[in-house]
Write a protein that holds these residues in place. Structure first.
Motif, PDB file in Angstrom:
ATOM      1  N   GLU A  64      -4.985  30.674  19.855  1.00 33.71           N
ATOM      2  CA  GLU A  64      -5.227  31.674  18.805  1.00 33.71           C
ATOM      3  C   GLU A  64      -6.728  31.812  18.523  1.00 33.71           C
ATOM      4  OE1 GLU A  64      -3.082  33.652  17.508  1.00 33.71           O
ATOM      5  OE2 GLU A  64      -1.167  32.749  18.051  1.00 33.71           O
ATOM      6  N   ARG A 122      -1.796  36.775  11.777  1.00 31.75           N
ATOM      7  CA  ARG A 122      -1.170  35.451  11.667  1.00 31.75           C
ATOM      8  C   ARG A 122      -1.936  34.364  12.408  1.00 31.75           C
ATOM      9  NH1 ARG A 122       2.977  38.988  12.028  1.00 31.75           N
ATOM     10  NH2 ARG A 122       4.277  39.050  10.183  1.00 31.75           N
ATOM     11  N   GLY A 123      -2.811  34.758  13.312  1.00 28.30           N
ATOM     12  CA  GLY A 123      -3.516  33.776  14.138  1.00 28.30           C
ATOM     13  C   GLY A 123      -4.320  32.778  13.324  1.00 28.30           C
ATOM     14  N   LEU A 126      -2.116  30.366  11.473  1.00 30.05           N
ATOM     15  CA  LEU A 126      -1.569  29.342  12.371  1.00 30.05           C
ATOM     16  C   LEU A 126      -2.602  28.243  12.631  1.00 30.05           C
ATOM     17  CD1 LEU A 126       0.352  31.485  15.022  1.00 30.05           C
ATOM     18  CD2 LEU A 126       1.348  29.860  13.414  1.00 30.05           C
TER      19      LEU A 126
ATOM     20  N   ASP B  66       2.668  33.476  21.307  1.00 33.27           N
ATOM     21  CA  ASP B  66       1.593  33.332  20.316  1.00 33.27           C
ATOM     22  C   ASP B  66       1.791  34.354  19.201  1.00 33.27           C
ATOM     23  OD1 ASP B  66       0.778  35.774  21.258  1.00 33.27           O
ATOM     24  OD2 ASP B  66      -1.280  35.164  21.699  1.00 33.27           O
ATOM     25  N   SER B  67       0.803  34.491  18.323  1.00 34.46           N
ATOM     26  CA  SER B  67       0.966  35.377  17.171  1.00 34.46           C
ATOM     27  C   SER B  67       1.059  36.850  17.579  1.00 34.46           C
ATOM     28  CB  SER B  67      -0.179  35.178  16.179  1.00 34.46           C
ATOM     29  OG  SER B  67      -1.405  35.565  16.748  1.00 34.46           O
ATOM     30  N   SER B  68       0.472  37.203  18.724  1.00 33.03           N
ATOM     31  CA  SER B  68       0.577  38.601  19.156  1.00 33.03           C
ATOM     32  C   SER B  68       2.002  38.909  19.625  1.00 33.03           C
ATOM     33  CB  SER B  68      -0.444  38.917  20.259  1.00 33.03           C
ATOM     34  OG  SER B  68      -0.126  38.244  21.456  1.00 33.03           O
ATOM     35  N   VAL B  99       6.989  28.295  16.623  1.00 34.40           N
ATOM     36  CA  VAL B  99       6.044  29.346  16.216  1.00 34.40           C
ATOM     37  C   VAL B  99       6.661  30.226  15.120  1.00 34.40           C
ATOM     38  CG1 VAL B  99       4.651  31.303  16.997  1.00 34.40           C
ATOM     39  CG2 VAL B  99       4.931  29.326  18.468  1.00 34.40           C
ATOM     40  N   THR B 103       5.139  30.584  11.353  1.00 35.58           N
ATOM     41  CA  THR B 103       4.801  31.887  10.783  1.00 35.58           C
ATOM     42  C   THR B 103       5.767  32.275   9.661  1.00 35.58           C
ATOM     43  OG1 THR B 103       6.042  32.919  12.586  1.00 35.58           O
ATOM     44  CG2 THR B 103       3.669  32.815  12.846  1.00 35.58           C
TER      45      THR B 103
END
Lengths: 158, 121
Positions: A64, A122-123, A126, B66-68, B99, B103
């Motif tokens: 991230e 959100r990165g 996290l 991941d967040s993407s 994850v 989140t």
């Protein structure tokens, strides 16, 4: 190779086998390299004594951080340079990233609640959730981000 | 748990295929969803959603997200809600579950363990 290693490998005759570990990478800001870095980070965390689930979360945080550098500091340019240092010492893992891109926009940093049904942002949440220390600095050469993760005390016993 | 380096993956970091079953479009995803692959993941899901009232995303073979990737799923969920369609995720392995938990989005998605459960109305 596995991420289930419990302690640094013992190397017969090598007195420094349990000493600090240092590893440096210089990569282009190309998202295709993220998978390569993830493998490296997962192995480095495992060799440093972290458990499998911790290796996964540390890898996610590093991924991230790099994605943010590519996306925000370099505006998705793929030909820019990122320096990355991985350092492991007793009970601690530290990652340092240096880029020469745009400075961090603090107004957008963790600007929205994590549980909101928003599309992005959100990165950074996290990274902060996973790592124990997150330090961003604007330095002469650009941006420097340092992430630290401490080994849980129970795993420090020799 | 398979490690990133242990499995025999091909050179493609992510693969997507779709199939139809009992009026549901199932999207099978394989590989890693990150900044480089999430645009393709997002487009494939949104295009599939346009053609079906029910979309089920099979994440059994997703080794990393991941967040993407999570943002792509949120976008598809929003599109499904707007068009009064159903989106269900199934086959979440440990890395994907972790994850989603980090989140705090486990409750907004309809999540099922198996394909059979995902297809139940």
């Amino acid at each position: 190779m596995s991420c289930e290693k419990q302690s640094p490998p013992e190397l017969p005759g090598c007195q420094e086998a349990n000493g600090p570990l240092d590893f440096q990478l210089r990569i282009l800001s190309d998202p295709r390299l993220l998978a390569v870095v993830r493998c490296t980070v997962a192995e480095f965390a495992a060799v440093s004594g972290f458990k499998e689930d911790q290796c996964r979360s540390i890898t996610l945080a590093v991924d991230e951080a790099l994605s943010n550098i590519i996306r925000h500091a370099y505006n998705n340019r793929r030909d820019q340079e990122i320096e990355m240092r991985l350092h492991a010492d007793i009970g601690c893992l530290e990652f340092t990233f240096v880029d020469r891109g745009e400075p961090l926009d603090r107004s957008k940093y963790c600007a929205q609640p994590l549980d909101a049904v928003a599309l992005g942002g959100r990165g950074t949440h996290l990274i902060r959730q996973i790592m124990d220390e997150v330090v961003y600095e604007r330095v002469s050469e650009g941006n420097r981000l340092r992430l630290k993760k401490y080994l849980p005390p129970a795993r420090l016993t020799p | 748990m398979t490690h990133l380096l242990d499995d025999k993956r091909d050179a493609t970091p992510m693969k997507i295929s779709t199939r139809e079953l009992n009026g549901t479009t199932i999207v099978d995803v394989t590989g890693e969803i990150d900044m480089s692959t999430s645009p393709g993941f997002r487009t494939a899901l949104l295009e599939s959603l346009k053609k079906t009232p029910r979309l089920a995303v099979n994440l059994t073979n997703v080794r990393y997200v991941d967040s993407s990737g999570i943002a792509s799923l949120v976008e598809v969920l929003k599109a499904a809600r707007i068009s009064d369609k159903r989106l269900v995720l199934f086959g979440l392995n440990e890395p994907v579950q972790e994850v989603l938990q980090l989140t705090r989005l486990t409750k907004i998605f309809e999540i099922r363990k198996t394909e059979k459960e995902a297809l139940e109305v």
